[in-house]
Write an enzyme that holds these catalytic residues in place. Structure first.
Site, short mmCIF file in Angstrom:
data_model
loop_
_atom_site.label_atom_id
_atom_site.label_comp_id
_atom_site.label_asym_id
_atom_site.label_seq_id
_atom_site.Cartn_x
_atom_site.Cartn_y
_atom_site.Cartn_z
N TYR A 120 3.93 10.37 -10.85
CA TYR A 120 3.06 9.55 -9.99
C TYR A 120 2.23 8.59 -10.83
O TYR A 120 2.12 7.40 -10.53
CB TYR A 120 2.16 10.48 -9.18
CG TYR A 120 1.07 9.79 -8.40
CD1 TYR A 120 1.32 9.24 -7.15
CD2 TYR A 120 -0.23 9.71 -8.91
CE1 TYR A 120 0.32 8.61 -6.43
CE2 TYR A 120 -1.23 9.07 -8.20
CZ TYR A 120 -0.96 8.53 -6.96
OH TYR A 120 -1.96 7.90 -6.26
N ASN A 159 0.79 -1.24 0.00
CA ASN A 159 0.00 0.00 0.00
C ASN A 159 0.82 1.29 0.00
O ASN A 159 0.32 2.33 -0.39
CB ASN A 159 -0.92 -0.02 1.23
CG ASN A 159 -1.62 1.30 1.45
OD1 ASN A 159 -2.51 1.67 0.71
ND2 ASN A 159 -1.20 2.03 2.48
#
Length: 256
Positions: free
Chosen positions: A156, A89
């Site tokens: 990103y 995560n």
């Protein structure tokens, strides 16, 4: 007790989605190894789950370093006898125009988001193979599926696109070892990540403006993503692998 007698590693477990997953997995019976970079924050997160640490182990270290992944897996084996689930995560988010992004910033996105998830999955899969199977769930991003002009995020998005493709490749490579791998792709979720590049006042002002961005009319909450992650990590999803699940309030469906 959906995860009773299971052991899970959760990266990025100090807050937000990772902490919510850790709480719910622990409540459902799992032994959990929590990872984050900030030791104090990680201790506080563990305290918010339970004062009884018998089923909680902490490793404060940077997941961008492959040695951290190895330490997490070793911790799971030493403390709990093995590893069944990896929740990959950990990540960062900070919008910045493409023409202003420098090499160090680019490397930071790829190191934490893609390299970190790559080597964490590799270390976990080696143990899962010996154990006869396991499950990996990655946190990807809607930004890897669709560009959003209001939040320029080329590095990103590229890193998370790699995470999504890693899911598909590993689903094929690891299937013979009974290891499933999937990902969730969230849209705007209200977590402390926004406080890393905006003040508290800016967050309160900016985030509500994204409610209408989602066809369901609201931003996501950590619980929305955690529930999807727990489903993919559980035996309820035993015939699902290689999937990137959009958990996005309907954003990828289209626009009104």
């Amino acid at each position: 007790m959906l995860f009773e007698n299971k052991t899970a590693i959760i990266t990025g477990a100090g807050s937000g989605i990772g902490l919510e997953v850790a709480k719910r997995m622990h409540q459902a019976g799992a032994n959990i190894v929590m990872n984050g970079r900030n030791a104090v924050k990680l201790e506080d997160a563990a305290d918010s789950i339970s004062q009884d640490r018998s089923r909680i182990h902490l490793i404060a270290a940077d997941i961008a370093l492959p040695a951290t992944a190895e330490a997490l897996v070793e911790s799971a084996e030493t403390a709990f006898g093995g590893l069944d689930i990896l929740i990959n995560n950990a990540g960062i988010f900070e919008p910045k125009p493409f023409l202003e992004l420098n090499e160090a910033e680019y490397d930071r996105f790829l190191d934490i988001i893609l390299k970190g998830k790559f080597f964490a999955a590799q270390s976990a899969a080696k143990v899962m193979k010996r154990r006869g199977g396991g499950t990996i769930v990655q946190t990807g991003s809607m930004w890897a599926l669709q560009a959003i002009g209001a939040t320029p995020s080329a590095a990103y998005s590229a890193a998370n696109a790699g995470v999504h493709q890693l899911v598909k490749n590993l689903a094929i490579e690891l299937s013979e070892h009974n290891i499933r791998i999937n990902a969730v792709a969230p849209a705007v979720v209200e977590t402390p990540v926004y406080n890393t590049f905006m003040s508290d006042e800016q967050v309160k002002e900016v985030l509500p403006g994204f409610n209408s961005f989602h066809p369901l009319g609201r931003n996501g909450q950590p619980a929305d993503i955690a529930e999807a992650i727990l489903f993919l990590a559980s035996e309820k999803a035993s015939w699902i692998t290689g999937t990137v699940l959009s958990v996005d309030g309907g954003v990828m469906a289209g626009r009104q």
